[in-house]
Design a protein around this motif. Structure first.
Motif, PDB file in Angstrom:
ATOM      1  N   ASP A 140       0.811  -1.219   0.000  1.00 34.67           N
ATOM      2  CA  ASP A 140       0.000   0.000   0.000  1.00 34.67           C
ATOM      3  C   ASP A 140       0.847   1.273   0.000  1.00 34.67           C
ATOM      4  O   ASP A 140       0.306   2.376  -0.112  1.00 34.67           O
ATOM      5  CB  ASP A 140      -0.927   0.014   1.221  1.00 34.67           C
ATOM      6  N   ASP A 141       2.155   1.131   0.144  1.00 31.06           N
ATOM      7  CA  ASP A 141       3.064   2.282   0.168  1.00 31.06           C
ATOM      8  C   ASP A 141       3.669   2.439  -1.227  1.00 31.06           C
ATOM      9  O   ASP A 141       4.702   1.854  -1.546  1.00 31.06           O
ATOM     10  CB  ASP A 141       4.160   2.064   1.216  1.00 31.06           C
ATOM     11  N   PHE A 142       3.006   3.229  -2.071  1.00 34.56           N
ATOM     12  CA  PHE A 142       3.451   3.370  -3.454  1.00 34.56           C
ATOM     13  C   PHE A 142       4.816   4.042  -3.561  1.00 34.56           C
ATOM     14  O   PHE A 142       5.585   3.754  -4.476  1.00 34.56           O
ATOM     15  CB  PHE A 142       2.420   4.154  -4.269  1.00 34.56           C
ATOM     16  N   GLY A 145       7.256   1.346  -2.634  1.00 29.64           N
ATOM     17  CA  GLY A 145       7.208   0.329  -3.678  1.00 29.64           C
ATOM     18  C   GLY A 145       7.900   0.772  -4.951  1.00 29.64           C
ATOM     19  O   GLY A 145       8.648   0.006  -5.562  1.00 29.64           O
ATOM     20  N   ALA A 146       7.661   2.020  -5.351  1.00 28.70           N
ATOM     21  CA  ALA A 146       8.309   2.541  -6.553  1.00 28.70           C
ATOM     22  C   ALA A 146       9.817   2.651  -6.368  1.00 28.70           C
ATOM     23  O   ALA A 146      10.583   2.334  -7.279  1.00 28.70           O
ATOM     24  CB  ALA A 146       7.722   3.897  -6.923  1.00 28.70           C
ATOM     25  N   ASP A 176       6.453   5.160 -11.828  1.00 30.73           N
ATOM     26  CA  ASP A 176       6.132   3.885 -11.201  1.00 30.73           C
ATOM     27  C   ASP A 176       5.111   4.030 -10.079  1.00 30.73           C
ATOM     28  O   ASP A 176       4.302   3.118  -9.854  1.00 30.73           O
ATOM     29  CB  ASP A 176       7.412   3.229 -10.675  1.00 30.73           C
ATOM     30  N   GLN A 177       5.115   5.145  -9.372  1.00 35.00           N
ATOM     31  CA  GLN A 177       4.084   5.354  -8.356  1.00 35.00           C
ATOM     32  C   GLN A 177       2.697   5.325  -8.994  1.00 35.00           C
ATOM     33  O   GLN A 177       1.761   4.722  -8.462  1.00 35.00           O
ATOM     34  CB  GLN A 177       4.319   6.675  -7.631  1.00 35.00           C
ATOM     35  N   ARG A 178       2.564   5.968 -10.131  1.00 33.73           N
ATOM     36  CA  ARG A 178       1.280   5.946 -10.848  1.00 33.73           C
ATOM     37  C   ARG A 178       0.981   4.539 -11.369  1.00 33.73           C
ATOM     38  O   ARG A 178      -0.172   4.097 -11.360  1.00 33.73           O
ATOM     39  CB  ARG A 178       1.299   6.932 -12.012  1.00 33.73           C
ATOM     40  N   LEU A 180       1.922   1.678 -10.052  1.00 35.48           N
ATOM     41  CA  LEU A 180       1.522   0.820  -8.947  1.00 35.48           C
ATOM     42  C   LEU A 180       0.053   1.058  -8.581  1.00 35.48           C
ATOM     43  O   LEU A 180      -0.681   0.110  -8.276  1.00 35.48           O
ATOM     44  CB  LEU A 180       2.424   1.067  -7.736  1.00 35.48           C
ATOM     45  N   ALA A 181      -0.361   2.308  -8.616  1.00 36.98           N
ATOM     46  CA  ALA A 181      -1.781   2.603  -8.384  1.00 36.98           C
ATOM     47  C   ALA A 181      -2.639   1.970  -9.470  1.00 36.98           C
ATOM     48  O   ALA A 181      -3.731   1.447  -9.202  1.00 36.98           O
ATOM     49  CB  ALA A 181      -1.997   4.113  -8.329  1.00 36.98           C
ATOM     50  N   LEU A 184      -2.941  -1.788  -8.835  1.00 37.86           N
ATOM     51  CA  LEU A 184      -3.884  -2.064  -7.759  1.00 37.86           C
ATOM     52  C   LEU A 184      -5.317  -2.017  -8.288  1.00 37.86           C
ATOM     53  O   LEU A 184      -6.138  -2.892  -8.000  1.00 37.86           O
ATOM     54  CB  LEU A 184      -3.700  -1.059  -6.624  1.00 37.86           C
TER      55      LEU A 184
END
Length: 265
Positions: A140-142, A145-146, A176-178, A180-181, A184
């Protein structure tokens, strides 16, 4: 940016140039912006279309079943293009291969950079490298994670973060943050897979295929490029590009552009 409806979803894409059509498909840790070094170079000779895959970037994700490879064919339909060359990086390469197998009459050529292949399983070496370089990350920690994915994929196991352009690292982390969202959200949608998967069907590809990888990428990626070259009739395997990892087209646009212009001609 343009938007067009494909199989019931609004797909965002960039477009430039005229000539034979080329579609650029982004990595799963990125979005269409990773091709910013290719769009102007290829547009000098080709009609270049750079979409965000469904759910990524600025493309929508309706809660209805779909398949990425069917979306690529649907994009060609929406743009009134009978066929196009597909250029893919990582997950985008897997989508390109799946499209060529599911819709063989729609694809004129494949150029694959640091590609994945549907149905391929990662080696224990790759899993051990992830544990060594990244370890456990809160899904849940983008941000975390990124950072971990960029350390693993964009920096690569053979380099240190300080060896890589900090602007590249920052841009990759933002993309990558985007992504990962997006992943999900995609987990809540029925995403169709090619059946059987491409890993056992590479010999069915009949279009010209170019494949290469970054020399600093995870070793599994270079081995997968070797397998594609061995199993696809007539495939061209270029040497791995030095001092580049998983986002090869973004990190080293000059050799990628030269290879693409030569291959697509």
């Amino acid at each position: 940016m343009h938007k067009i409806t494909v199989n019931g979803a609004s797909i965002a894409y960039d477009e430039a140039g005229t000539g034979s059509p080329v579609v650029l498909l982004h990595a799963g840790i990125a979005d269409r912006r990773m091709w910013r070094g290719q769009l102007p170079a290829l547009a000098a000779r080709h009609r270049v279309i750079v979409p965000d895959l469904r759910g990524y970037g600025d493309s929508e994700l309706p809660p209805t079943p779909f398949a990425h490879h069917d979306d690529v064919a649907g994009l060609l339909d929406a743009l009134d293009l009978p066929r196009a060359a597909l250029v893919g990086c990582s997950f985008g390469g897997a989508v390109a291969i799946d499209t060529a197998l599911a819709h063989p009459d729609r694809v004129s050529a494949l150029a694959l950079f640091d590609t994945a292949v549907s149905g391929n399983e990662w080696s224990e070496e790759a899993n051990d490298l992830w544990d060594e370089l990244v370890g456990e990350v809160d899904p849940d920690d983008f941000v975390a994670g990124a950072a971990g994915e960029v350390r693993f994929w964009v920096v690569g196991p053979g380099r240190q973060p300080q060896d890589v352009d900090p602007a590249l690292v920052a841009f990759a982390q933002e993309m990558d943050q985007r992504a990962l969202a997006a992943e999900l959200a995609l987990g809540a949608v029925e995403v169709g897979e090619l059946t059987p998967p491409a890993i056992g069907r590479l010999g069915e590809l009949t279009v010209p295929v170019l494949v290469t990888a970054g020399a600093a990428d995870v070793p599994d990626i270079s081995r997968l490029a070797d397998r594609i070259a061995a199993e696809v009739p007539g495939a061209v395997r270029l040497p791995d590009v030095p001092d580049a990892a998983h986002l090869l087209p973004l990190e080293r646009p000059e050799p990628v552009n030269a290879a693409l212009l030569d291959f697509l001609s």
